[in-house]
Design a protein around this motif. Sequence first.
Motif, PDB file in Angstrom:
ATOM      1  N   ILE A  82     127.818  15.542  19.717  1.00 23.72           N
ATOM      2  CA  ILE A  82     128.370  15.791  21.045  1.00 23.72           C
ATOM      3  C   ILE A  82     127.917  17.196  21.433  1.00 23.72           C
ATOM      4  N   VAL A  83     127.124  17.285  22.509  1.00 22.91           N
ATOM      5  CA  VAL A  83     126.603  18.565  22.978  1.00 22.91           C
ATOM      6  C   VAL A  83     127.003  18.736  24.436  1.00 22.91           C
ATOM      7  N   VAL A 125     127.110  12.773  24.695  1.00 24.35           N
ATOM      8  CA  VAL A 125     126.693  12.150  23.441  1.00 24.35           C
ATOM      9  C   VAL A 125     125.166  12.137  23.391  1.00 24.35           C
ATOM     10  N   VAL A 126     124.626  12.638  22.290  1.00 24.24           N
ATOM     11  CA  VAL A 126     123.178  12.581  22.060  1.00 24.24           C
ATOM     12  C   VAL A 126     122.928  11.856  20.741  1.00 24.24           C
ATOM     13  N   VAL A 175     126.543  14.067  13.126  1.00 27.25           N
ATOM     14  CA  VAL A 175     125.711  15.078  12.471  1.00 27.25           C
ATOM     15  C   VAL A 175     126.399  16.438  12.521  1.00 27.25           C
ATOM     16  N   ASP A 176     126.452  17.091  11.339  1.00 31.71           N
ATOM     17  CA  ASP A 176     126.977  18.452  11.307  1.00 31.71           C
ATOM     18  C   ASP A 176     125.952  19.450  10.776  1.00 31.71           C
ATOM     19  N   THR A 219     132.900   7.874  24.303  1.00 31.54           N
ATOM     20  CA  THR A 219     133.287   8.331  25.634  1.00 31.54           C
ATOM     21  C   THR A 219     134.747   8.015  25.905  1.00 31.54           C
ATOM     22  N   VAL A 220     135.181   6.810  25.563  1.00 32.26           N
ATOM     23  CA  VAL A 220     136.589   6.430  25.751  1.00 32.26           C
ATOM     24  C   VAL A 220     137.486   7.322  24.903  1.00 32.26           C
ATOM     25  N   ARG A 221     137.083   7.568  23.662  1.00 26.12           N
ATOM     26  CA  ARG A 221     137.878   8.409  22.764  1.00 26.12           C
ATOM     27  C   ARG A 221     138.015   9.818  23.336  1.00 26.12           C
ATOM     28  N   ARG A 222     136.933  10.367  23.913  1.00 27.51           N
ATOM     29  CA  ARG A 222     136.979  11.720  24.469  1.00 27.51           C
ATOM     30  C   ARG A 222     137.849  11.762  25.734  1.00 27.51           C
TER      31      ARG A 222
END
Length: 154
Positions: free
Chosen positions: A29-30, A34-35, A104-105, A148-151
């Motif tokens: 998430i940037v 979402v990427v 990704v972290d 997207t729904v979660r955010r």
Amino acid sequence: MLREFLRNWSPRVEAVPALRQSGALPYSIVNDRVVFLLVTSRRTGRWIFPKGSVSAGMTPWDSAAKEALEEAGVTGEVGTNAIGSYRNSDKGLLVDIDLYPLRVDAQFDAWQEMDQRLRHWALLAETRRLLADRSLARIAEALHRQLTVRRLMQ
């Protein structure tokens, strides 16, 4: 109408366990967007998500995370539930591949298959355009919707 049905139709047929693979759907998430991280396949150079055979003694999701490290040089938190499955032909055999979301972290400058693959971060619209396999694009769309729904609910 029939053309649309056939384009989206994907029968769920159980494959021989040896012919089932797992893959990662790396994302981040940037700036609230979402990427997705795509890699090129070694054989054809087409854009795909990291995938491979499930390693002995590993869960499918841990094996997917291992593939992401080897093929894309990333690590992160992998989900234990597949976001979707698709079917691919591998040396003339049909293989079912389960994709697990991987947030990704860390991304490394050097990784195992860096000389064999390209990697590329993309928003959903570009991801759809780059993925030749429509099934992969639908799975990316499903994860995008879920994230997207979660955010929005937070």
